[in-house]
Design a protein around this motif. Structure first.
Motif, mmCIF file in Angstrom:
data_model
loop_
_atom_site.group_PDB
_atom_site.id
_atom_site.type_symbol
_atom_site.label_atom_id
_atom_site.label_comp_id
_atom_site.label_asym_id
_atom_site.label_seq_id
_atom_site.Cartn_x
_atom_site.Cartn_y
_atom_site.Cartn_z
ATOM 1 N N GLU A 161 0.854 -1.192 0.000
ATOM 2 C CA GLU A 161 0.000 0.000 0.000
ATOM 3 C C GLU A 161 0.886 1.237 0.000
ATOM 4 O O GLU A 161 1.703 1.427 0.893
ATOM 5 N N PHE A 162 0.697 2.054 -1.020
ATOM 6 C CA PHE A 162 1.437 3.307 -1.114
ATOM 7 C C PHE A 162 0.640 4.422 -0.456
ATOM 8 O O PHE A 162 -0.590 4.430 -0.480
ATOM 9 N N ARG A 163 1.387 5.380 0.104
ATOM 10 C CA ARG A 163 0.722 6.538 0.711
ATOM 11 C C ARG A 163 1.339 7.849 0.227
ATOM 12 O O ARG A 163 1.226 8.867 0.895
ATOM 13 N N HIS A 164 1.999 7.782 -0.934
ATOM 14 C CA HIS A 164 2.411 9.009 -1.607
ATOM 15 C C HIS A 164 1.934 8.913 -3.049
ATOM 16 O O HIS A 164 2.157 7.907 -3.735
ATOM 17 N N ARG A 165 1.269 9.947 -3.507
ATOM 18 C CA ARG A 165 0.576 9.894 -4.796
ATOM 19 C C ARG A 165 1.515 9.716 -5.983
ATOM 20 O O ARG A 165 1.068 9.356 -7.082
ATOM 21 N N SER A 166 2.840 9.954 -5.786
ATOM 22 C CA SER A 166 3.772 9.825 -6.905
ATOM 23 C C SER A 166 3.772 8.422 -7.498
ATOM 24 O O SER A 166 4.055 8.240 -8.686
ATOM 25 N N TRP A 167 3.446 7.397 -6.692
ATOM 26 C CA TRP A 167 3.463 6.015 -7.195
ATOM 27 C C TRP A 167 2.322 5.734 -8.173
ATOM 28 O O TRP A 167 2.471 4.897 -9.071
ATOM 29 N N LEU A 168 1.213 6.430 -8.001
ATOM 30 C CA LEU A 168 0.024 6.096 -8.784
ATOM 31 C C LEU A 168 -0.510 7.290 -9.570
ATOM 32 O O LEU A 168 -1.668 7.278 -10.005
ATOM 33 N N ASN A 169 0.336 8.303 -9.777
ATOM 34 C CA ASN A 169 -0.116 9.404 -10.615
ATOM 35 C C ASN A 169 -0.155 8.949 -12.073
ATOM 36 O O ASN A 169 0.408 7.900 -12.423
ATOM 37 N N PRO A 170 -0.827 9.665 -12.949
ATOM 38 C CA PRO A 170 -1.009 9.182 -14.327
ATOM 39 C C PRO A 170 0.284 8.839 -15.055
ATOM 40 O O PRO A 170 0.316 7.932 -15.899
ATOM 41 N N GLU A 171 1.378 9.556 -14.743
ATOM 42 C CA GLU A 171 2.634 9.322 -15.443
ATOM 43 C C GLU A 171 3.356 8.070 -14.938
ATOM 44 O O GLU A 171 4.143 7.476 -15.685
ATOM 45 N N GLN A 172 3.111 7.662 -13.700
ATOM 46 C CA GLN A 172 3.885 6.582 -13.090
ATOM 47 C C GLN A 172 3.098 5.311 -12.835
ATOM 48 O O GLN A 172 3.694 4.260 -12.561
ATOM 49 N N VAL A 173 1.779 5.370 -12.892
ATOM 50 C CA VAL A 173 0.976 4.233 -12.431
ATOM 51 C C VAL A 173 1.254 2.962 -13.227
ATOM 52 O O VAL A 173 1.355 1.867 -12.646
ATOM 53 N N ALA A 174 1.413 3.060 -14.530
ATOM 54 C CA ALA A 174 1.636 1.858 -15.339
ATOM 55 C C ALA A 174 2.946 1.180 -14.947
ATOM 56 O O ALA A 174 3.007 -0.047 -14.799
ATOM 57 N N GLY A 175 4.016 1.970 -14.756
ATOM 58 C CA GLY A 175 5.291 1.395 -14.358
ATOM 59 C C GLY A 175 5.246 0.780 -12.980
ATOM 60 O O GLY A 175 5.855 -0.272 -12.738
ATOM 61 N N THR A 176 4.518 1.419 -12.065
ATOM 62 C CA THR A 176 4.385 0.872 -10.714
ATOM 63 C C THR A 176 3.676 -0.472 -10.745
ATOM 64 O O THR A 176 4.127 -1.451 -10.125
ATOM 65 N N LEU A 177 2.572 -0.553 -11.465
ATOM 66 C CA LEU A 177 1.815 -1.804 -11.532
ATOM 67 C C LEU A 177 2.609 -2.899 -12.246
ATOM 68 O O LEU A 177 2.577 -4.065 -11.836
#
Length: 299
Positions: A171-187
């Protein structure tokens, strides 16, 4: 069952003080756990965040719950980069660490050999639940200052290596992990390492809140954690307990809206674990029972 629903903790002081869930005769932790397990198939252990759990406690939990009951266990706070008061460390680890001038220590402050010993003890404490077939996911809830970047990815991968063979959820609690630019790479990263993504429902518009991304990244488990939607208390200062922060009761309409994406998520992975963390009074238990009803799941 493809969908398991429960709450974060069965011993929260606000729940016990409410006298709205447990019968009067359920006065001990053992009696409360036995009663809880007649109502829900899943619970999240949060005491393991504050201090390393013991094998004895884990063995007791396994013995006091029926076959098929599931425990999700929160990772010890040091492993997720949270501030850790030295006094919560085991006595011998604290002694080996030597004098500490700071109020808190962090993962980077602890020598590698001591960190590995702590990881070994954490694994050992999980063993009774795992051997009983009752260990669900090990939850890594990272702090708001754990931001998207190479060091973060490396640390998550290291956690996965050290708990190889266990089901992990992040569970992330900083939006940088799931913002539109980064979400695909995180997943994609989580999928590559077989780590479950934690879908959250929580107030939006804060740096320490993330959007609900209804994606499964592990073939074994996805976790949904429902923190409530009380924006006024999300970053409350000086609260006496976490119950004040998560003071929110979902309406039936809101639960019905959540039921559909939960059903869809269950088609993408073997199991979905839904955990209510709105731990003011008996709100979590009430909402968990209501959602089970909406999804046609029996206690």
């Amino acid at each position: 069952m493809p969908i398991l629903i429960g709450t974060a903790s069965w011993t929260d002081p606000s729940l016990i003080e409410s006298k709205q869930f447990y019968p009067p005769e359920a006065k001990s932790p053992e009696q409360r756990l036995r009663f809880y397990a007649t109502r829900f198939p899943l619970v999240e252990v949060d005491s393991s965040y504050y201090a390393l759990p013991s094998q004895k406690n884990a063995l007791n939990w396994a013995e006091r719950t029926p076959e098929g009951f599931t425990f999700n266990v929160k990772s010890f706070r040091l492993f997720t980069g949270h501030q850790t008061p030295p006094h919560v460390l085991p006595a011998d680890i604290r002694a080996a660490l030597g004098p500490v001038s700071k109020r808190n220590v962090y993962y980077r402050d602890v020598p590698e050999e001591l960190c590995l010993e702590l990881w070994s003890r954490f694994q050992g404490a999980l063993r009774p639940l795992r051997e009983a077939g009752k260990l669900g996911a090990v939850l890594f809830q990272f702090p708001p200052w754990f931001v998207h970047g190479r060091e973060g990815f490396e640390h998550i991968a290291r956690c996965a290596d050290l708990l190889a063979g266990h089901r992990l959820a992040v569970e992330f609690r900083h939006r940088s992990w799931l913002n539109p630019e980064q979400v695909a790479g995180t997943l994609d990263f989580l999928r590559t390492h077989g780590i479950g993504h934690v879908v959250v429902d929580e107030p939006q518009g804060f740096s320490n809140s993330v959007p609900a991304v209804w994606e499964a990244t592990s073939p074994e488990v996805a976790v949904v954690r429902l923190h409530g939607r009380n924006a006024a208390t999300w970053n409350i200062k000086g609260a006496d307990s976490s119950a004040e922060r998560f003071n929110y009761l979902y309406s039936i309409e809101e639960l019905a809206d959540l039921a559909e994406p939960i059903r869809a998520l269950s088609d993408a992975t073997a199991q979905v674990h839904v955990v209510f963390n709105n731990n003011m009074s008996h709100y979590a238990q009430r909402n968990a029972a209501e959602l089970m009803g909406l999804l046609g799941l029996a206690a």
